[in-house]
Design a protein around this motif. Structure first.
Motif, PDB file in Angstrom:
ATOM      1  N   ASN A 172       0.767  -1.253   0.130  1.00 56.30           N
ATOM      2  CA  ASN A 172      -0.081  -0.105   0.003  1.00 56.30           C
ATOM      3  C   ASN A 172       0.848   1.150   0.026  1.00 56.30           C
ATOM      4  O   ASN A 172       1.670   1.485   0.905  1.00 56.30           O
ATOM      5  CB  ASN A 172      -0.937  -0.117   1.154  1.00 56.30           C
ATOM      6  CG  ASN A 172      -1.926   0.998   1.133  1.00 56.30           C
ATOM      7  OD1 ASN A 172      -1.775   2.123   0.562  1.00 56.30           O
ATOM      8  ND2 ASN A 172      -3.335   0.811   1.746  1.00 56.30           N
ATOM      9  N   SER A 173       0.836   2.304  -1.030  1.00 53.34           N
ATOM     10  CA  SER A 173       1.403   3.183  -0.785  1.00 53.34           C
ATOM     11  C   SER A 173       1.139   4.387  -0.065  1.00 53.34           C
ATOM     12  O   SER A 173       2.044   5.149   0.000  1.00 53.34           O
ATOM     13  CB  SER A 173       1.192   3.953  -2.556  1.00 53.34           C
ATOM     14  OG  SER A 173      -0.132   4.190  -2.688  1.00 53.34           O
ATOM     15  N   LYS A 174       0.133   4.092   0.788  1.00 58.20           N
ATOM     16  CA  LYS A 174      -0.219   4.988   2.042  1.00 58.20           C
ATOM     17  C   LYS A 174       0.362   4.712   3.157  1.00 58.20           C
ATOM     18  O   LYS A 174       0.941   5.704   3.802  1.00 58.20           O
ATOM     19  CB  LYS A 174      -1.693   5.025   2.328  1.00 58.20           C
ATOM     20  CG  LYS A 174      -2.379   5.559   0.758  1.00 58.20           C
ATOM     21  CD  LYS A 174      -4.023   5.440   1.357  1.00 58.20           C
ATOM     22  CE  LYS A 174      -4.935   6.073   0.152  1.00 58.20           C
ATOM     23  NZ  LYS A 174      -6.414   5.963   0.568  1.00 58.20           N
ATOM     24  N   ASP A 175       0.988   3.556   3.427  1.00 58.27           N
ATOM     25  CA  ASP A 175       1.761   3.271   4.729  1.00 58.27           C
ATOM     26  C   ASP A 175       2.551   2.280   4.532  1.00 58.27           C
ATOM     27  O   ASP A 175       3.158   1.901   5.468  1.00 58.27           O
ATOM     28  CB  ASP A 175       0.394   2.573   5.706  1.00 58.27           C
ATOM     29  CG  ASP A 175      -0.226   1.349   5.002  1.00 58.27           C
ATOM     30  OD1 ASP A 175       0.352   0.589   3.959  1.00 58.27           O
ATOM     31  OD2 ASP A 175      -1.296   0.833   5.624  1.00 58.27           O
ATOM     32  N   ASP A 176       2.947   2.145   3.294  1.00 59.41           N
ATOM     33  CA  ASP A 176       4.094   1.148   2.797  1.00 59.41           C
ATOM     34  C   ASP A 176       4.212  -0.262   3.599  1.00 59.41           C
ATOM     35  O   ASP A 176       5.076  -0.911   3.768  1.00 59.41           O
ATOM     36  CB  ASP A 176       5.540   1.851   3.015  1.00 59.41           C
ATOM     37  CG  ASP A 176       5.651   2.876   2.154  1.00 59.41           C
ATOM     38  OD1 ASP A 176       5.279   2.757   0.968  1.00 59.41           O
ATOM     39  OD2 ASP A 176       6.483   3.966   2.559  1.00 59.41           O
ATOM     40  N   LEU A 177       3.042  -0.788   3.826  1.00 56.72           N
ATOM     41  CA  LEU A 177       2.970  -2.181   4.445  1.00 56.72           C
ATOM     42  C   LEU A 177       2.104  -3.162   3.339  1.00 56.72           C
ATOM     43  O   LEU A 177       1.388  -2.806   2.513  1.00 56.72           O
ATOM     44  CB  LEU A 177       2.010  -2.041   5.765  1.00 56.72           C
ATOM     45  CG  LEU A 177       2.260  -1.310   7.082  1.00 56.72           C
ATOM     46  CD1 LEU A 177       1.316  -1.163   7.814  1.00 56.72           C
ATOM     47  CD2 LEU A 177       3.567  -1.701   7.562  1.00 56.72           C
ATOM     48  N   PRO A 178       2.707  -4.442   3.485  1.00 60.12           N
ATOM     49  CA  PRO A 178       2.112  -5.317   2.702  1.00 60.12           C
ATOM     50  C   PRO A 178       0.876  -5.949   3.056  1.00 60.12           C
ATOM     51  O   PRO A 178       0.429  -5.916   4.310  1.00 60.12           O
ATOM     52  CB  PRO A 178       3.228  -6.610   2.747  1.00 60.12           C
ATOM     53  CG  PRO A 178       3.857  -6.497   4.147  1.00 60.12           C
ATOM     54  CD  PRO A 178       3.896  -4.936   4.308  1.00 60.12           C
ATOM     55  N   TYR A 179      -0.114  -6.212   1.838  1.00 58.21           N
ATOM     56  CA  TYR A 179      -1.562  -6.740   2.160  1.00 58.21           C
ATOM     57  C   TYR A 179      -1.615  -7.620   1.158  1.00 58.21           C
ATOM     58  O   TYR A 179      -0.859  -7.902   0.128  1.00 58.21           O
ATOM     59  CB  TYR A 179      -2.537  -5.608   2.044  1.00 58.21           C
ATOM     60  CG  TYR A 179      -2.389  -4.395   3.012  1.00 58.21           C
ATOM     61  CD1 TYR A 179      -3.071  -4.407   4.200  1.00 58.21           C
ATOM     62  CD2 TYR A 179      -1.663  -3.416   2.711  1.00 58.21           C
ATOM     63  CE1 TYR A 179      -3.330  -3.526   4.990  1.00 58.21           C
ATOM     64  CE2 TYR A 179      -1.570  -2.334   3.778  1.00 58.21           C
ATOM     65  CZ  TYR A 179      -2.642  -2.445   4.890  1.00 58.21           C
ATOM     66  OH  TYR A 179      -2.517  -1.481   5.886  1.00 58.21           O
ATOM     67  N   CYS A 180      -2.804  -8.487   1.547  1.00 57.02           N
ATOM     68  CA  CYS A 180      -3.081  -9.596   0.565  1.00 57.02           C
ATOM     69  C   CYS A 180      -4.449  -9.250  -0.022  1.00 57.02           C
ATOM     70  O   CYS A 180      -5.227  -8.723   0.609  1.00 57.02           O
ATOM     71  CB  CYS A 180      -3.348 -10.812   1.661  1.00 57.02           C
ATOM     72  SG  CYS A 180      -4.156 -12.223   0.418  1.00 57.02           S
ATOM     73  N   LEU A 181      -4.183  -9.318  -1.513  1.00 60.99           N
ATOM     74  CA  LEU A 181      -5.367  -8.921  -2.284  1.00 60.99           C
ATOM     75  C   LEU A 181      -6.001 -10.028  -2.696  1.00 60.99           C
ATOM     76  O   LEU A 181      -5.296 -10.847  -3.498  1.00 60.99           O
ATOM     77  CB  LEU A 181      -4.848  -7.725  -3.297  1.00 60.99           C
ATOM     78  CG  LEU A 181      -4.222  -6.695  -2.982  1.00 60.99           C
ATOM     79  CD1 LEU A 181      -3.951  -5.887  -4.258  1.00 60.99           C
ATOM     80  CD2 LEU A 181      -5.073  -5.786  -1.981  1.00 60.99           C
ATOM     81  N   ARG A 182      -7.336 -10.316  -2.575  1.00 57.39           N
ATOM     82  CA  ARG A 182      -8.264 -11.371  -3.219  1.00 57.39           C
ATOM     83  C   ARG A 182      -8.989 -10.758  -4.171  1.00 57.39           C
ATOM     84  O   ARG A 182      -9.867 -10.101  -3.757  1.00 57.39           O
ATOM     85  CB  ARG A 182      -9.031 -12.109  -2.160  1.00 57.39           C
ATOM     86  CG  ARG A 182      -9.933 -13.088  -2.630  1.00 57.39           C
ATOM     87  CD  ARG A 182      -9.384 -14.158  -3.131  1.00 57.39           C
ATOM     88  NE  ARG A 182      -8.546 -15.055  -2.220  1.00 57.39           N
ATOM     89  CZ  ARG A 182      -8.208 -16.295  -2.433  1.00 57.39           C
ATOM     90  NH1 ARG A 182      -8.059 -16.877  -3.544  1.00 57.39           N
ATOM     91  NH2 ARG A 182      -7.538 -16.848  -1.344  1.00 57.39           N
ATOM     92  N   ARG A 183      -8.746 -11.160  -5.520  1.00 55.11           N
ATOM     93  CA  ARG A 183      -9.476 -10.742  -6.540  1.00 55.11           C
ATOM     94  C   ARG A 183     -10.472 -11.721  -7.104  1.00 55.11           C
ATOM     95  O   ARG A 183     -10.174 -12.937  -7.246  1.00 55.11           O
ATOM     96  CB  ARG A 183      -8.550 -10.363  -7.954  1.00 55.11           C
ATOM     97  CG  ARG A 183      -9.244  -9.901  -9.201  1.00 55.11           C
ATOM     98  CD  ARG A 183      -8.274  -9.577 -10.224  1.00 55.11           C
ATOM     99  NE  ARG A 183      -8.959  -9.139 -11.304  1.00 55.11           N
ATOM    100  CZ  ARG A 183      -8.520  -8.969 -12.543  1.00 55.11           C
ATOM    101  NH1 ARG A 183      -7.289  -9.442 -12.945  1.00 55.11           N
ATOM    102  NH2 ARG A 183      -9.324  -8.527 -13.606  1.00 55.11           N
ATOM    103  N   ILE A 184     -11.842 -11.352  -6.988  1.00 57.43           N
ATOM    104  CA  ILE A 184     -12.972 -12.116  -7.326  1.00 57.43           C
ATOM    105  C   ILE A 184     -13.615 -11.186  -8.437  1.00 57.43           C
ATOM    106  O   ILE A 184     -14.277 -10.495  -8.193  1.00 57.43           O
ATOM    107  CB  ILE A 184     -13.746 -12.444  -6.211  1.00 57.43           C
ATOM    108  CG1 ILE A 184     -13.126 -13.085  -5.113  1.00 57.43           C
ATOM    109  CG2 ILE A 184     -15.144 -13.108  -6.797  1.00 57.43           C
ATOM    110  CD1 ILE A 184     -14.059 -13.420  -3.804  1.00 57.43           C
TER     111      ILE A 184
END
Length: 387
Positions: free
Chosen positions: A51-63
């Motif tokens: 995330n460019s706002k907090d530079d933390l990694p996230y898991c994205l689930r695309r459906i």
């Protein structure tokens, strides 16, 4: 962090909204082999992104056209991949060929999970359902493929809320009327997960194998575990609650509570060490901005004069000492001890020797701390520029 070659993976976007550096967490099938998942009945894909706002990694689930964002847990694996990824474990439930005898039920020492581990999972999953149900919601994804395991036994339920979005009906005026039905389905799903864990096989929860599965549970596990599974899988006339299984868990809850407290103690001890490490790193970072600075305000000798010269000799005292034979003397405890004394500004005296060994300066750590703080403040004021 792993980077994706966009030239070889044209189907993965470089950015999605405020997320960038997408990396697939699951194998990306070719476009002509896309299949719908058994959980959501949609084509899905999963990515790690920053995330460019907090530079933390996230898991994205695309459906399909929707993207769900979840916390990313490095090193996590699903319950399916840890416990149900061995086809040989299903051999007890597979149909025997003509003329073959019924295989004997496996014992705990022959591949079945310890009962203590199963109860640890039960406590965590029932606690998750209790939190969700108390909020008037339903989980609807209590499935081994959607339960994440981090560390040894820590569980997290993934993809919660996806079904609420996919099955949302705007024409329905009261969206909570079906919630009790969904909550009852959560309890049945929990029972299936527990039964699969007890059998160490997903084949055990198939309707034609339920009797054999319960026989296996009766032979290898306690009556409390058997009764809990039967209670969760048996539909009743009254609405059931996840709180109803608490008497079956009994004193095992305290075992999990003690384990959780012990884990917290270990984590807090490690955190305290990292706090100290961070403090020493900040000292070294500040010292590095002062030592050997080529120029400051057009003065090429700035780092070699005044208070800066004392800090240079202190840096040599930290890292560049040698033995009587002239070999490097490396002692991490010496470095840590000296940095701690500098940070505290103790009145202890220290002898600083010049590189040519022609001069010896005797100063206290409190003097060095004063020089250190004033010099770094001078650099900060210059970096901020005129107000």
């Amino acid at each position: 962090m792993a980077q994706l070659d966009q030239s070889e993976n044209t189907g993965v976007p470089s950015e999605v909204d405020s997320y960038h550096s997408l990396f697939p967490l699951e194998p990306v099938p070719p476009p002509n082999r896309l299949q719908k998942t058994s959980n959501f009945s949609y084509i899905t894909s999963c990515y790690k992104a920053v995330n460019s706002k907090d530079d933390l990694p996230y898991c994205l689930r695309r459906i399909h056209a929707l993207v769900f964002s979840y916390d990313f847990h490095a090193g996590a694996e699903t319950m399916f991949s840890r416990h149900f990824n061995d086809p040989a474990a299903d051999s007890y439930f597979t149909k025997r060929k003509w003329g073959q005898h019924e295989p004997p039920p496996p014992r705990q020492h022959a591949g079945l999970l310890p009962e203590s581990l199963i109860w640890a999972y039960i406590v965590q999953l029932s606690s998750a359902l209790r939190t969700i149900h108390t909020a008037g919601l339903a989980c609807r994804v209590m499935d081994p493929s959607k339960i994440l395991i981090t560390g040894k036994t820590r569980l997290r339920v993934n993809c919660v809320g996806v079904f609420d979005v996919l099955t949302f009906d705007n024409s329905q005026t009261n969206h909570v009327t079906l919630m009790p039905q969904y909550q009852q389905a959560d309890l049945i799903s929990l029972g299936k997960v527990v039964l699969a864990l007890a059998c160490n096989s997903l084949a055990g929860i198939q309707r034609e194998n339920l009797q054999k599965a319960m026989e296996l549970v009766s032979i290898n596990y306690s009556s409390d575990l058997k009764n809990l599974i039967l209670y969760l899988l048996t539909e009743q006339s009254r609405l059931r609650s996840v709180n109803d299984i608490m008497p079956m868990i009994g004193a095992r809850f305290y075992t999990q509570l003690d384990a959780s407290q012990m884990r917290n103690d270990v984590i807090e001890e490690d955190l305290a060490k990292e706090v100290q490490n961070g403090r020493l790193f900040r000292l070294l970072a500040k010292l590095g901005t002062i030592n050997e600075r080529p120029e400051f305000q057009k003065d090429h000798t700035w780092s070699e004069t005044g208070d800066r010269y004392l800090l240079k000799l202190f840096r040599d005292h930290l890292f560049h000492q040698v033995t009587d034979a002239g070999t490097p003397w490396i002692d991490l405890s010496h470095i840590v001890s000296c940095l701690n004394k500098l940070d505290a500004g103790v009145p202890e005296k220290i002898s600083l020797v010049s590189r040519d060994e022609k001069s010896v300066l005797v100063v206290t750590y409190s003097d060095l701390k004063r020089c250190f703080d004033s010099t770094f403040q001078e650099l900060q004021q210059a970096a901020a520029g005129p107000l």
